[in-house]
Design an enzyme around this catalytic site. Sequence first.
Site, PDB file in Angstrom:
ATOM      1  CB  CYS A   1      12.202  19.798  -7.727  1.00 45.35           C
ATOM      2  SG  CYS A   1      13.484  19.679  -6.484  1.00 45.35           S
TER       3      CYS A   1
ATOM      4  CG  ASN B   1      -1.889  -1.176   1.187  1.00 46.84           C
ATOM      5  OD1 ASN B   1      -2.021  -1.824   0.145  1.00 46.84           O
ATOM      6  ND2 ASN B   1      -2.525  -1.470   2.290  1.00 46.84           N
ATOM      7  CB  VAL B   2       1.222   3.966  -2.305  1.00 45.45           C
ATOM      8  CG1 VAL B   2       1.952   2.928  -3.143  1.00 45.45           C
ATOM      9  CG2 VAL B   2      -0.153   4.265  -2.921  1.00 45.45           C
TER      10      VAL B   2
ATOM     11  CG  HIS C   1       3.983  -1.729  -4.905  1.00 48.37           C
ATOM     12  ND1 HIS C   1       2.821  -2.457  -4.967  1.00 48.37           N
ATOM     13  CD2 HIS C   1       4.963  -2.581  -5.314  1.00 48.37           C
ATOM     14  CE1 HIS C   1       3.072  -3.689  -5.395  1.00 48.37           C
ATOM     15  NE2 HIS C   1       4.365  -3.796  -5.605  1.00 48.37           N
TER      16      HIS C   1
END
Length: 248
Positions: free
Chosen positions: A151, A105-106, A122
Amino acid sequence: MSELKKLTGDIISRLKSAKRIAALTGAGVSAESGAPTFRGEEGLWNNYRAEDLATPEAFERDPALVWRWYDWRRNLIAPLKPNPGHNALAMFEKMFENFTLVTQNVDGLHRVAGSENPVEMHGNIWLTRCLRDGTVKENRETPLKEIPPRCSDCGAMVRPHIVWFGESLDPAVISRAFKAAQGAEVFFVIGTSGVVQPAASLAGLAKNNGATVIEINLEPTPLSYQVDATLLGPSGRILPEIVSVIKG
Ligand code: BJW
């Protein structure tokens, strides 16, 4: 019948005496918190094509489309709270001498529940990676002000720090996950359809190295034939019951 009746006396004594335990979790563990799973009737891949959104080619083709999808998911996940399944796994960390939590799970909900150092196979939806120099940074802005985001150091585009189909997993992360599975006396496989590699191979690896493997899922999966017991039901109900059995 309580699903826990499927745990034989041998399995329960192993669970109570084991020093090295590991668990692999998947999207099903977060389902009771309100996060959609990937497969099945209500799954994300039923409404969206993985090839259009979760591959490096898709991102190269249309980074804004991919980021809009992640922005939508981040907005959906941000207010969610861990459920009793996440909490029980955080307790495992305190109950067992050596417990490793491996997750596909992310969403980061295991950390919110108190799991200290989960192996996130992941990646994590709250991290971005700079396309110029690879710097990984936390980004919790919801909704994102700029799509695609940039960024904050160099202004280059960033991508989600997530492993897409066809991409290799971080070797350090794979190594931690494989070591945990290889060394486990008891291995849990919870809320995953067991079809995505290399995560799906961990249950077999644990089993081949002598672990007792316990699966928890709403339904049987391709992994069910190789495990010692499949407990059918929501992980948010079954995991707290397992905590009680171990303590009792
Ligand atoms: C409940 C519940 C409740 C519901 N309680 N349960 C070997 C053979 C064939 C193919 C390959 C292979 N090796 C590699 C591949 C290619 C590919 C792959 O595996 N493809 C298969 C699908 C065929 N793997 C890769 O590309 C990986 N990279 C890699 O191996 O690199 C080297 C390489 C590349 C190419 C070829 C060969 C080698 C990377 C995989 C990255 C996966 N990424 C995703 C998307 C991330 C995007 C994002 O999140 O934003 O990760 S795919 C998606 O699936 C996501 C998940 O982590 C992953 C697993 O899904 P999960 O967690 O199992 O969820 P579901 O929805 O499938 O299942 C939910 C389950 O819960 C169900 O069973 C429900 O019943 C249950 N459930 N509620 C308990 N309350």
